[in-house]
Write an enzyme that holds these catalytic residues in place. Structure first.
Site, PDB file in Angstrom:
ATOM      1  N   ASP A  60      39.607  46.175  40.461  1.00 59.59           N
ATOM      2  CA  ASP A  60      40.944  45.587  40.597  1.00 59.59           C
ATOM      3  C   ASP A  60      41.108  44.385  39.671  1.00 59.59           C
ATOM      4  OD1 ASP A  60      39.044  44.224  42.219  1.00 59.59           O
ATOM      5  OD2 ASP A  60      40.659  43.269  43.359  1.00 59.59           O
TER       6      ASP A  60
ATOM      7  N   GLU B 192      37.972  42.995  45.070  1.00 62.14           N
ATOM      8  CA  GLU B 192      37.244  41.731  44.870  1.00 62.14           C
ATOM      9  C   GLU B 192      38.187  40.560  44.671  1.00 62.14           C
ATOM     10  OE1 GLU B 192      35.355  38.387  42.816  1.00 62.14           O
ATOM     11  OE2 GLU B 192      36.930  39.676  42.007  1.00 62.14           O
TER      12      GLU B 192
END
Length: 378
Positions: free
Chosen positions: A81, A142
């Site tokens: 991400d 994350e």
């Protein structure tokens, strides 16, 4: 392995371009899973088995293992991400200017995904036995604190001797050997709305209450002890001529030592347990979600191995502590020898100027491959 990687540089850049040009912000599950699908196919081509852990809202997580691997000693962690909103990739797609590549997530951390893949490809060509010693977790959340992937990382880090965290190296090429821990809190205050001109006495200001809380929270900051508390976002009220019936604040907390977590959490809760403005109510959510990554003797020994490897490759390895968080905190807190910043060199992460230093792509991939080979042979 360096010669092999040099022949693959065009391939590496082609894959990087493909990944950067896919929006994969933390809230954009479709994009994260599209990135994951591409990576899954490549790992399977190398010969790995990929387990996809479906997540209903966040991006899926993946656990990647080499067939026949009975006792992998290393875990590598890399997130898929980014922090960028949908549409960013089309607005400023992957580009190269001189010795730098640009684009959303190019250094944090799509270049690291490429680095990890090609380090493993190089090992397959030169030391295929090393692949049985490493297990990989790719996660999709994350940048928002790893709410779903933390349990996956901790599960597969159990029993490992070394953790390789694929965040980018710092601008000067340094690896990361210490990180601050921390957490996030949200405060929601309810008051009572009223016309500020006609009947202000009938109102109860949620913003006034929130102001008291912000001052008290900021007073918890102690830079000498490595503690910082910052209200980074606030929202409240309905109009300038209305006593605010509601208000909210979002709080960032950073700690340097694990033992600080309990005390700071207790203090935040105590501040929000009672109202300063009579008639207001307070709801507190959140907590400490990342322990600090502490540079200990295990870390130092691991760093020395990487420095020795770098010296042989002509790469001077240095290290640094940083205030930012990463998944390194989870493995470090479990007692696994952890080094972060094992991706290529770049900078300005999370900004429109984010960049990758192109000459480091092959060099840092080679360094990673040689480190994995050394650890596999220990």
């Amino acid at each position: 392995m360096k010669e092999f990687l040099q022949t693959k540089q065009t391939e590496m850049l082609s894959l990087l371009e493909k990944l950067v040009n896919i929006d994969s912000g933390s809230t954009h599950k479709k994009g994260i899973d599209e990135v994951g699908g591409i990576l899954k196919g490549i790992y399977e081509e190398i010969g790995f088995t990929v387990e996809v852990i479906d997540e209903p809202e966040n991006g899926n997580n993946m656990v990647i293992t080499y067939p026949g691997s009975e006792n992998p000693t290393m875990i590598a962690v890399a997130h898929m991400d980014t922090v960028f909103r949908v549409g960013t990739a089309s607005e400023r797609p992957f580009s190269i200017e001189g010795n730098r590549a640009y684009g959303p997530g190019v250094i944090d951390m799509k270049a690291s995904q490429v680095t990890l893949i090609y380090a493993l490809k190089a090992l397959k060509e030169n030391s295929p036995g090393a692949l049985e010693k490493i297990q990989i977790v790719l996660n999709g959340d994350e940048e928002i604190g790893s709410p779903t992937s933390r349990r996956v990382i901790e599960k597969y880090a159990e029993g490992k001797t070394h953790a390789l965290i694929m965040e980018p190296a710092r601008k000067d090429g340094s690896l990361v050997t210490a990180r601050r821990g921390g957490g996030r809190y949200s405060i929601y205050v309810t008051g009572k709305g009223a016309h500020s001109g006609i009947e202000p006495q009938n109102g109860i200001s949620a913003i006034e209450e929130l102001a008291h809380k912000i001052i008290k929270l900021h007073a918890l900051t102690n830079h000498a002890e490595g503690i910082s508390v910052s209200v980074g976002l606030i929202d409240g009220g309905e109009s300038v001529n209305t006593i605010a019936p509601s208000a909210a604040a979002h709080v960032d907390v950073r700690i340097t030592y694990a033992e600080q977590a309990e005390a700071i959490d207790r203090q935040v809760k105590e501040i929000c347990a009672s109202s300063d403005v009579a008639g207001t109510t307070i709801k507190l959510e959140g907590g400490i979600n990342r322990p600090p990554m502490v540079k200990n003797e295990q870390t130092i020994q691991f760093l020395e191995l990487i420095k020795e490897t770098g010296d042989k490759l002509g790469i001077k390895v240095t290290d640094v502590a940083t205030g930012g968080g990463s998944d390194a905190s989870f493995t470090s807190a479990m007692g696994v020898s952890t080094i972060d910043g094992l991706g290529p060199v770049g900078g300005n992460a999370h900004s429109v100027d984010e960049y990758l230093e192109l000459p480091t792509l092959v060099g840092r991939t080679n360094l990673l491959a040689e480190v994995i080979r050394k650890l596999a042979n220990k």
